[in-house]
Design an enzyme around this catalytic site. Structure first.
Site, PDB file in Angstrom:
ATOM      1  N   GLU A 174     -20.979  14.967  55.128  1.00 61.12           N
ATOM      2  CA  GLU A 174     -22.091  14.033  55.344  1.00 61.12           C
ATOM      3  C   GLU A 174     -22.630  13.518  54.016  1.00 61.12           C
ATOM      4  O   GLU A 174     -22.870  12.320  53.847  1.00 61.12           O
ATOM      5  CB  GLU A 174     -23.202  14.732  56.134  1.00 61.12           C
ATOM      6  CG  GLU A 174     -24.357  13.821  56.510  1.00 61.12           C
ATOM      7  CD  GLU A 174     -25.419  14.532  57.329  1.00 61.12           C
ATOM      8  OE1 GLU A 174     -26.432  13.879  57.662  1.00 61.12           O
ATOM      9  OE2 GLU A 174     -25.257  15.735  57.636  1.00 61.12           O
ATOM     10  N   GLY A 216     -33.479  14.797  59.667  1.00 65.13           N
ATOM     11  CA  GLY A 216     -34.453  15.654  60.322  1.00 65.13           C
ATOM     12  C   GLY A 216     -34.155  17.125  60.137  1.00 65.13           C
ATOM     13  O   GLY A 216     -35.065  17.954  60.081  1.00 65.13           O
ATOM     14  N   ALA A 217     -32.853  17.476  60.050  1.00 65.57           N
ATOM     15  CA  ALA A 217     -32.474  18.887  59.987  1.00 65.57           C
ATOM     16  C   ALA A 217     -31.855  19.302  58.655  1.00 65.57           C
ATOM     17  O   ALA A 217     -31.794  20.491  58.362  1.00 65.57           O
ATOM     18  CB  ALA A 217     -31.506  19.220  61.126  1.00 65.57           C
ATOM     19  N   SER A 218     -31.362  18.354  57.857  1.00 62.78           N
ATOM     20  CA  SER A 218     -30.720  18.724  56.589  1.00 62.78           C
ATOM     21  C   SER A 218     -30.971  17.664  55.540  1.00 62.78           C
ATOM     22  O   SER A 218     -31.385  16.539  55.841  1.00 62.78           O
ATOM     23  CB  SER A 218     -29.207  18.915  56.784  1.00 62.78           C
ATOM     24  OG  SER A 218     -28.585  17.686  57.115  1.00 62.78           O
ATOM     25  N   THR A 219     -30.697  18.033  54.303  1.00 65.53           N
ATOM     26  CA  THR A 219     -30.783  17.088  53.195  1.00 65.53           C
ATOM     27  C   THR A 219     -29.572  17.297  52.304  1.00 65.53           C
ATOM     28  O   THR A 219     -29.093  18.427  52.150  1.00 65.53           O
ATOM     29  CB  THR A 219     -32.086  17.253  52.390  1.00 65.53           C
ATOM     30  OG1 THR A 219     -32.138  16.268  51.355  1.00 65.53           O
ATOM     31  CG2 THR A 219     -32.203  18.629  51.771  1.00 65.53           C
ATOM     32  N   GLN A 220     -29.046  16.212  51.751  1.00 63.58           N
ATOM     33  CA  GLN A 220     -27.828  16.257  50.942  1.00 63.58           C
ATOM     34  C   GLN A 220     -28.063  15.635  49.567  1.00 63.58           C
ATOM     35  O   GLN A 220     -28.794  14.652  49.457  1.00 63.58           O
ATOM     36  CB  GLN A 220     -26.688  15.498  51.630  1.00 63.58           C
ATOM     37  CG  GLN A 220     -26.097  16.183  52.841  1.00 63.58           C
ATOM     38  CD  GLN A 220     -26.995  16.101  54.068  1.00 63.58           C
ATOM     39  OE1 GLN A 220     -27.298  17.107  54.696  1.00 63.58           O
ATOM     40  NE2 GLN A 220     -27.435  14.888  54.408  1.00 63.58           N
TER      41      GLN A 220
END
Length: 510
Positions: A174, A216-220
């Site tokens: 992602e 909303g659930a993860s950051t990259q």
């Protein structure tokens, strides 16, 4: 008598010669027009289409892309031509009602059938990528996650497109696909050309942008590590695009998207409450909300804070204090240990930040609401504005923004504070490197996100086709145009000579 016969013969010959010359002129003109039109008529468009569904944690979006079948260095020139937001939450919320997934996807898939020509339906690939919401569901129950994905596959297989599969993509993928997207849209992968003269204008082709993605659930976080120091192989990915190889650092922090980070903070803070009331500095003063404890512990992200509480519900009472809010958020980042030369948080390797970064998705949406996307806004100014916004009463905020849903409006103070905490303390941006962050919503009409990068990478597996070409080669075309032009000119000159000096012509013949 002989003079009369000779005169008649001359007139007869002259008339025939003029007819031949006239016929030659007509043929030459027709030939010139025919060759010119056939060679210069618009070539038929040889366009391919692709569909990518972004099944995120809070919603699903469908994107339609198109590209010419003749590819550049084996990678298609892809552009977004349609976006359709699926009504409803993310697909992970359908774990207990998978029979509704078909109807959930219908509207946007029908829209795709209208946008893409019917003749192209069977060869148009369809891909669905599920992100952090489904990764969390799989952590909670692999069986439920499989049921959801099976329902998605059944639904998408019913449409007349070339369904290629639905998968739960990894966090690293992602992040890397988001990096591909923004650098493609900024023109950083290829030299200026007719295809992308508008895209690449004014952009430095030699450097790539890093990518900052917040869902909303993860950051990259993803960027090219120019030092080529790989202390953690799990954070390294390779891509080949437009004839070049790229090695990128990437990491996805699951549970650190803005929604799951909020759940984590609430689960952490409620532990010290004995009366079911949580005074929360990340919400505006005067704001109140009832939260079910069962909802709080429903996500795997809050399991580390789970406790047996003496109440089934608790009330959030906002106090609106930026500094206290930030202090509470920073407690989510474990910086007490680092097994590498440098870490972000939670013991995750992070090489020194290099170059410029594009921040998109929730990074952009939240900062855009707070009017902080301008590159002229310094880090200090961003802190000051968010601090000022958080200090406003809920009554004032609700009156100032009547058109925004209460759920989103109430969380902007937390989200803005969380973004600053993540960038400054999690990723270690400084007041100087802050200037290298560019908040991006759309670039040249396309959404900044992972789906376009996903499509670009997948086109490497789609064979290129021979381009449509004019019926004649350039040299043949020039030769025929010159030949017929000379025939026309010679016929006209000869005819004019006949009209003006016919006696001289016959004299020369004799």
């Amino acid at each position: 008598m002989e003079d009369i016969k000779d005169s008649n013969a001359k007139r007869f010959c002259t008339r025939n010669i003029l007819v031949i010359l006239g016929f030659s002129c007509v043929i030459a003109v027709i030939a010139l027009i025919a060759v010119g039109i056939s060679q210069n008529k618009p070539l038929p468009q040889n366009v391919k289409y692709g569909i990518v569904l972004d099944a995120g944690s809070s919603h699903t979006s469908l994107y339609i892309y198109s590209w010419p079948a003749e590819k550049e260095n084996d990678t298609g020139i892809v552009q977004q031509i349609e976006e359709c937001k699926v009504a409803g939450p993310g697909i992970s919320k359908y774990a207990q009602k998978t029979n509704e997934i078909g109807a959930y996807l219908t509207e946007c898939m029908e829209r795709s059938s209208e946008v893409i020509p019917v003749s192209q339906h069977q060869e148009t690939p369809v891909y669905l990528g599920a992100t952090a919401g489904m990764r969390l569901l799989r952590m909670e129950s692999e069986q439920l996650a499989d049921r959801v994905m099976a329902a998605v596959i059944r639904s998408l297989s019913d449409y007349p497109f070339n369904f290629q599969g639905a998968t739960i993509i990894s966090g690293q993928e992602e992040g890397a696909y988001g990096w591909i997207t923004i650098n493609y849209l900024l023109g950083n992968f290829i030299q200026k050309s007719n295809w992308l003269s508008l895209i690449s204008e004014g952009i430095n082709d030699e450097k790539t942008f890093g990518a900052l993605d917040l869902g909303g659930a993860s950051t990259q976080i993803t960027f090219v590590n120019e030092n080529h120091t790989v202390e953690s192989p799990d954070n390294s990915l390779q891509f080949r695009l437009y004839g070049k190889d790229y090695d990128v650092y990437t990491h996805s922090f699951l549970c650190y998207g803005k929604d799951q980070a909020l759940w984590q903070k609430l689960a952490k803070d409620i532990q010290v409450s004995s009366d079911g009331i949580l005074s929360d500095p990340c919400f505006h003063s005067g704001y109140e909300k009832i939260v079910n404890v069962s909802d709080l512990y429903k996500t795997p992200c809050t399991k580390r804070f789970e406790r047996t509480l003496p109440f089934d519900q608790f009330k959030i009472q906002g106090t609106g204090n930026y500094e206290q809010c930030q202090q509470s958020i920073l407690e989510l980042f474990n910086t007490s240990y680092c097994p590498y030369s440098q870490c972000a948080f939670n013991g995750i390797f992070l090489p020194p930040l290099q170059g410029s970064f594009g921040a998109f998705s929730a990074f952009y949406f939240v900062m855009d609401f707070l009017n902080l996307t301008s590159e002229k806004v310094s880090q200090e100014e961003a802190i000051r504005r968010i601090e000022s916004f958080c200090s406003q009463s809920w009554k004032v905020v609700r009156t100032s923004f009547p058109g925004i849903k209460e759920k989103y409006l109430s969380e902007y103070c937390f989200s803005g504070t969380y973004i600053l905490s993540l960038l400054l303390h999690g990723y270690h941006f400084t007041s100087n490197s802050w200037e290298n962050i560019h908040f991006m919503g759309k670039i040249r009409g396309a959404n900044a996100g992972w789906t376009l990068g996903y499509m670009l990478n997948l086109t490497n597996m789609i064979p290129a086709e021979q381009p449509f070409s004019p019926p004649l080669s350039h040299s043949t075309y020039v030769f025929l145009m010159v030949l017929f032009s000379l025939i026309l000119a010679a016929s006209i000159i000869t005819a004019l000579f006949f009209f003006k000096k016919p006696s001289y012509f016959w004299k020369e013949m004799v």
